[in-house]
Design an enzyme around this catalytic site. Structure first.
Site, PDB file in Angstrom:
ATOM      1  N   CYS A 112      25.171  42.059 -13.095  1.00  0.00           N
ATOM      2  CA  CYS A 112      24.872  43.142 -12.150  1.00  0.00           C
ATOM      3  C   CYS A 112      23.424  43.056 -11.650  1.00  0.00           C
ATOM      4  O   CYS A 112      23.132  42.212 -10.823  1.00  0.00           O
ATOM      5  CB  CYS A 112      25.197  44.507 -12.772  1.00  0.00           C
ATOM      6  SG  CYS A 112      25.314  45.822 -11.527  1.00  0.00           S
ATOM      7  N   HIS A 220      30.834  43.802 -14.536  1.00  0.00           N
ATOM      8  CA  HIS A 220      30.357  44.106 -15.887  1.00  0.00           C
ATOM      9  C   HIS A 220      31.319  43.564 -16.948  1.00  0.00           C
ATOM     10  O   HIS A 220      32.141  44.296 -17.501  1.00  0.00           O
ATOM     11  CB  HIS A 220      30.185  45.619 -16.059  1.00  0.00           C
ATOM     12  CG  HIS A 220      29.007  46.159 -15.333  1.00  0.00           C
ATOM     13  ND1 HIS A 220      27.768  46.300 -15.910  1.00  0.00           N
ATOM     14  CD2 HIS A 220      28.873  46.571 -14.042  1.00  0.00           C
ATOM     15  CE1 HIS A 220      26.909  46.793 -15.028  1.00  0.00           C
ATOM     16  NE2 HIS A 220      27.553  46.957 -13.879  1.00  0.00           N
ATOM     17  N   GLU A 222      30.596  42.824 -19.915  1.00  0.00           N
ATOM     18  CA  GLU A 222      30.219  43.323 -21.249  1.00  0.00           C
ATOM     19  C   GLU A 222      31.034  44.546 -21.671  1.00  0.00           C
ATOM     20  O   GLU A 222      31.167  44.828 -22.865  1.00  0.00           O
ATOM     21  CB  GLU A 222      28.722  43.652 -21.286  1.00  0.00           C
ATOM     22  CG  GLU A 222      28.298  44.979 -20.699  1.00  0.00           C
ATOM     23  CD  GLU A 222      28.314  45.056 -19.178  1.00  0.00           C
ATOM     24  OE1 GLU A 222      28.108  46.157 -18.624  1.00  0.00           O
ATOM     25  OE2 GLU A 222      28.527  44.004 -18.532  1.00  0.00           O
TER      26      GLU A 222
END
Length: 264
Positions: A112, A220, A222
């Site tokens: 990001c 994202h 993660e």
């Protein structure tokens, strides 16, 4: 085998009246669980950061996302609108850090804001408000207090025919989440597109002629990485590269000792 040390640059966040160096827990968890490394937070000290000394400590660098935007003067953009959140100390830390990481061949993963930072550091440009560009979708997260809904899969991305994402996953596309307003306006000539959104926005790239792993994504991975095969593939590739560098660093002194011993 020793675990790789993964450096994660911090943001400057205000907690009450005082500034704190901080990084999101989800990035730390993904560096540990997804990449299999030992996360170490790197303070955002700007020009005071001894970058060379910091990079001697790590086997990889993960540039995390953030609520703040890269300051537009960094890429020749128009002044930000009033109320836009910036973090000049992070910019002053990560942009030169990226250059040194790439020069040394240290594995690098951007997510990001980190994805946007690498493009800026390489001479690219950003949109400040993607949703206002003709033909572009609204890539911002939904206005909801439900975090799972916020990070829900939002749109598709198509992988480059000869790219790493196809190699890692065996797929030609995937659904990803979307929580950003800045985006790639002009991709640096030093970067190679790895994936585009259904509206043509660049969503992943690798660094051209990189000395080591150097990859970034706009979404994202993660977030609940363990539930997403694409996320797991990205963090595994990053973690493998970090471990390889760790092993090379460990072999260096041993090789020197061996050569010195045989020369006596």
């Amino acid at each position: 085998m020793l675990q790789a040390i993964i450096g994660i640059p911090c943001d400057i966040k205000m907690v009450g009246p005082l500034p704190f160096h901080a990084a999101g827990e989800k990035y730390i968890a993904a560096a540990a669980g997804g990449a299999g490394g030992v996360p170490v937070l790197l303070p955002a000290l700007g020009d005071k950061t001894a970058l060379k000394d910091v990079l001697e400590l790590v086997d990889g660098v993960l540039l995390p996302g953030s609520l703040s935007n890269v300051e537009p003067h960094r890429y020749g953009g128009a002044p930000s609108r009033p109320g836009t959140m910036h973090d000049p100390m992070r910019d002053a830390t990560t942009l030169p850090l990226i250059q040194q990481v790439l020069e040394q061949g240290i594995p690098l993963l951007g997510i990001c804001r980190g994805f946007q930072e690498i493009n800026v550091a390489m001479g690219g440009e950003l949109y400040q408000h993607v949703q206002e560009e003709e033909g572009k979708r609204d890539h911002r997260e939904p206005d909801t207090p439900d975090v799972d809904a916020m990070y829900a899969l939002s749109h598709s991305v198509r992988f480059a025919d000869d790219g790493l994402l196809r190699q890692w996953t065996g797929q030609d596309s995937a659904m990803v989440n979307s929580l950003h307003q800045q985006g790639i306006k002009r991709l640096s000539d030093r970067l190679i597109c790895e994936a585009v959104a259904d509206d043509g926005l660049v969503e992943a790239y690798r660094v051209r002629d990189a000395k080591g792993f150097a990859f970034a994504v706009q979404w994202h991975p993660e977030w609940k990485y363990w539930d997403n095969p694409l996320s797991m593939a990205i963090f595994k590739a990053f973690g493998d590269a970090c471990r390889q560098r760790r092993n090379q660093r460990q072999r260096g002194p041993q090789l020197t000792e061996t050569l010195c011993h045989h020369s006596e």
